[in-house]
Design a protein around this motif. Structure first.
Motif, PDB file in Angstrom:
ATOM      1  N   HIS A 192       0.901  -1.226   0.028  1.00 11.68           N
ATOM      2  CA  HIS A 192       0.053   0.181  -0.009  1.00 11.68           C
ATOM      3  C   HIS A 192       0.998   1.243   0.007  1.00 11.68           C
ATOM      4  O   HIS A 192       1.593   1.473   0.936  1.00 11.68           O
ATOM      5  CB  HIS A 192      -0.750   0.168   1.253  1.00 11.68           C
ATOM      6  CG  HIS A 192      -1.842   1.385   1.367  1.00 11.68           C
ATOM      7  ND1 HIS A 192      -2.594   1.778   0.524  1.00 11.68           N
ATOM      8  CD2 HIS A 192      -1.551   2.358   2.273  1.00 11.68           C
ATOM      9  CE1 HIS A 192      -3.033   3.048   1.006  1.00 11.68           C
ATOM     10  NE2 HIS A 192      -2.310   3.346   1.868  1.00 11.68           N
ATOM     11  N   CYS A 193       0.710   1.912  -1.050  1.00 12.63           N
ATOM     12  CA  CYS A 193       1.359   3.331  -1.139  1.00 12.63           C
ATOM     13  C   CYS A 193       0.581   4.500  -0.769  1.00 12.63           C
ATOM     14  O   CYS A 193      -0.644   4.536  -1.575  1.00 12.63           O
ATOM     15  CB  CYS A 193       2.153   3.404  -2.360  1.00 12.63           C
ATOM     16  SG  CYS A 193       3.109   4.821  -2.592  1.00 12.63           S
ATOM     17  N   PRO A 194       0.642   5.402  -0.137  1.00 16.20           N
ATOM     18  CA  PRO A 194      -0.314   6.500   0.324  1.00 16.20           C
ATOM     19  C   PRO A 194      -0.711   7.215  -0.886  1.00 16.20           C
ATOM     20  O   PRO A 194       0.382   7.348  -1.683  1.00 16.20           O
ATOM     21  CB  PRO A 194       0.235   7.244   1.210  1.00 16.20           C
ATOM     22  CG  PRO A 194       1.470   6.364   1.825  1.00 16.20           C
ATOM     23  CD  PRO A 194       1.720   5.455   0.994  1.00 16.20           C
ATOM     24  N   PRO A 195      -1.821   7.492  -1.177  1.00 14.22           N
ATOM     25  CA  PRO A 195      -2.172   8.222  -2.542  1.00 14.22           C
ATOM     26  C   PRO A 195      -1.463   9.591  -2.553  1.00 14.22           C
ATOM     27  O   PRO A 195      -0.989   9.828  -3.896  1.00 14.22           O
ATOM     28  CB  PRO A 195      -3.582   8.645  -2.275  1.00 14.22           C
ATOM     29  CG  PRO A 195      -4.363   7.696  -1.322  1.00 14.22           C
ATOM     30  CD  PRO A 195      -3.030   7.449  -0.520  1.00 14.22           C
ATOM     31  N   SER A 196      -1.088  10.512  -1.730  1.00 14.08           N
ATOM     32  CA  SER A 196      -0.390  11.666  -1.857  1.00 14.08           C
ATOM     33  C   SER A 196       1.213  11.399  -2.161  1.00 14.08           C
ATOM     34  O   SER A 196       1.760  11.999  -3.171  1.00 14.08           O
ATOM     35  CB  SER A 196      -0.320  12.531  -0.436  1.00 14.08           C
ATOM     36  OG  SER A 196       0.197  11.689   0.664  1.00 14.08           O
ATOM     37  N   LEU A 197       1.698  10.436  -1.818  1.00 14.58           N
ATOM     38  CA  LEU A 197       3.015   9.848  -2.098  1.00 14.58           C
ATOM     39  C   LEU A 197       3.220   9.341  -3.673  1.00 14.58           C
ATOM     40  O   LEU A 197       4.086   9.737  -4.275  1.00 14.58           O
ATOM     41  CB  LEU A 197       3.598   8.801  -1.047  1.00 14.58           C
ATOM     42  CG  LEU A 197       5.055   8.368  -1.376  1.00 14.58           C
ATOM     43  CD1 LEU A 197       6.113   9.519  -1.395  1.00 14.58           C
ATOM     44  CD2 LEU A 197       5.600   7.366  -0.280  1.00 14.58           C
ATOM     45  N   LEU A 198       2.034   8.537  -3.858  1.00 11.88           N
ATOM     46  CA  LEU A 198       2.032   7.734  -5.179  1.00 11.88           C
ATOM     47  C   LEU A 198       2.048   8.901  -6.138  1.00 11.88           C
ATOM     48  O   LEU A 198       2.552   8.909  -7.257  1.00 11.88           O
ATOM     49  CB  LEU A 198       0.758   6.935  -5.405  1.00 11.88           C
ATOM     50  CG  LEU A 198       0.639   6.118  -6.716  1.00 11.88           C
ATOM     51  CD1 LEU A 198       1.757   5.359  -6.926  1.00 11.88           C
ATOM     52  CD2 LEU A 198      -0.620   5.281  -6.448  1.00 11.88           C
TER      53      LEU A 198
END
Length: 132
Positions: A41-47
């Motif tokens: 799971h990669c946080p949406p903001s970081l992605l």
């Protein structure tokens, strides 16, 4: 006897894959400037920030992995030039995910839809099923 050797090799390969991914938080695959989450799971903001970097630098193929090394978060980049890799590490380091000593992956509030390749953690299969 050959089946025994083949079976032993398969078990060793499976153990190696499991152990190599034990400290991995997420894995991103990049193709032609597009970025998808393959495992974890990669946080949406970081992605979104990672996608921006690979699109601006026009990265053709790369793999980006967030792992823990000696309890500290680290970003491993393969397939990209050193300048792009450093920009990705800087992006990761300035996010709260790169600064924390606690668990890097919060459980997402709702599971995003994943294709079969993403569920199995196989990059080429994930790209095969990704809508373009």
């Amino acid at each position: 006897m050959p089946f025994l050797v083949l079976g032993l090799a398969a078990v060793c390969a499976l153990v190696w894959v499991v152990l190599s991914r034990a400290n991995e938080t997420f894995c991103l695959s990049v193709r032609d400037g597009q970025c998808i989450v393959v495992r974890g799971h990669c946080p949406p903001s970081l992605l979104a920030d990672m996608r921006d970097v690979v699109q601006r630098r026009q990265v053709e193929r790369a793999t980006i992995r967030a792992v823990r090394r000696s309890g500290q978060p680290a970003l491993l980049v393969s397939g990209a030039d050193e300048f792009t890799a450093q920009r990705l590490r800087n992006t990761f380091g300035t996010s709260r995910w790169g600064k924390t000593n606690h668990a890097m992956s919060d459980a997402p509030s709702k599971r995003e839809s994943r294709n079969l390749g993403q569920l199995l953690g196989i990059a080429w299969l994930a790209w095969l099923f990704t809508r373009r």
